[in-house]
Design an enzyme around this catalytic site. Structure first.
Site, short mmCIF file in Angstrom:
data_model
loop_
_atom_site.label_atom_id
_atom_site.label_comp_id
_atom_site.label_asym_id
_atom_site.label_seq_id
_atom_site.Cartn_x
_atom_site.Cartn_y
_atom_site.Cartn_z
CG PHE A 1 -54.16 2.86 80.88
CD1 PHE A 1 -53.56 3.04 79.64
CD2 PHE A 1 -54.72 1.63 81.17
CE1 PHE A 1 -53.53 2.03 78.70
CE2 PHE A 1 -54.69 0.60 80.24
CZ PHE A 1 -54.09 0.79 79.01
CG ASP B 1 -47.37 14.16 77.75
OD1 ASP B 1 -47.40 13.51 78.81
OD2 ASP B 1 -48.40 14.53 77.16
CG HIS C 1 -50.21 11.00 76.91
ND1 HIS C 1 -50.00 12.22 77.52
CD2 HIS C 1 -51.32 10.48 77.52
CE1 HIS C 1 -50.94 12.43 78.42
NE2 HIS C 1 -51.75 11.38 78.45
CG ASN D 1 -55.73 13.26 82.24
OD1 ASN D 1 -56.26 14.22 82.79
ND2 ASN D 1 -56.16 12.77 81.10
#
Length: 194
Positions: free
Chosen positions: A68, A95, A22, A116
Site C-alpha cells: 500500500f 498524485d 491516488h 504518503n
C-alpha cells in the site's frame, strides 16, 4: 544530474483502487509501459511488479510497488539496491493535491507535502534526493476531505485532464533518459499552444 534509470509509479494495488486519484502514478507507469511494449513481471523480493524499457538507447527499469501507498518506500529502496541505482537517477510519479488536474510538473528533492508514498520513501532513504513527477489531481478544498478525495474516482473531465497530463509526461521520458532535465521541464511546464 544523472540520467534517469529507474521510474516508479506510486499507487495502491487492487482493482478497487485502480481508477482512483491516488493511483495517478500507476496511470502514468502503466501508460509508459504500454507505449514501450514492456511486460510486467512480479518480483516477490521487491514486493513490486517490474519491467524494463529502452528509451533513447538507454535501459530504464520500471517499478510498481505492490504494497500500500504508505509503505511503498520499501519496494522503491529495494529496487534501487537491487539494480544498484543512485536515488538521484530515480523518478517517482505520484498524485499531487496542490496541482490542478491536467498539470504535470517535475521536481528534484524537497519535502513530501503529505504524500504518503513520498513520505515513506524519504523515511527509508533518509533524504529526498530523487526526482518527482507530480500529477495534479486537484484539492477538495478542506483537509478533512482529502482522504475520501484521493481514494475517490475523478469525474470524467478531471480523468480526461489527468490522462492528458500523463501523455505529456510520457513525451518527456526520452529527455529524462538523456539527463536533459532542464529541457524536460521546459517542455512539460510550457502550456501547449491551443
Amino acid at each position: 544530474m544523472e540520467a534517469i534509470s529507474l521510474i516508479v509509479g506510486l499507487g495502491n494495488p487492487g482493482s478497487e483502487y485502480a481508477r482512483t486519484r491516488h493511483n495517478a502514478g500507476f496511470w502514468f507507469i502503466d501508460a509508459l509501459a504500454e507505449k514501450y511494449h514492456a511486460r510486467w513481471n512480479t518480483e516477490k523480493k521487491l514486493q513490486a511488479e517490474a519491467a524494463k524499457i529502452t528509451v533513447a538507447g538507454r535501459a530504464i527499469h520500471l517499478l510498481k510497488p505492490q504494497t500500500f501507498m504508505n509503505v511503498s518506500g520499501r519496494p522503491v529502496v529495494a529496487g534501487l539496491h537491487y539494480w544498484k541505482i543512485d536515488p538521484a537517477a530515480c523518478l517517482l510519479a505520484h498524485d499531487e493535491l496542490d496541482l490542478a488536474p491536467g498539470t504535470a510538473r517535475l521536481k528534484f528533492d524537497g519535502g513530501h507535502g503529505g504524500q504518503n508514498g513520498l513520505r515513506d520513501t524519504m523515511a527509508q532513504l533518509g533524504h529526498g534526493g530523487f526526482h518527482r513527477l507530480r500529477l495534479g489531481i486537484g484539492h477538495p478544498g478542506h483537509k478533512d476531505k482529502v482522504t475520501p478525495w484521493v481514494l475517490g474516482r475523478p469525474a470524467a473531465d478531471d480523468a480526461a485532464a489527468i490522462a492528458q497530463a500523463v501523455e505529456a509526461a510520457i513525451g518527456i521520458v526520452p529527455l529524462l533518459a538523456e539527463g536533459r532535465f532542464n529541457d524536460a521541464m521546459k517542455q512539460l511546464h510550457t502550456p501547449a499552444a491551443k
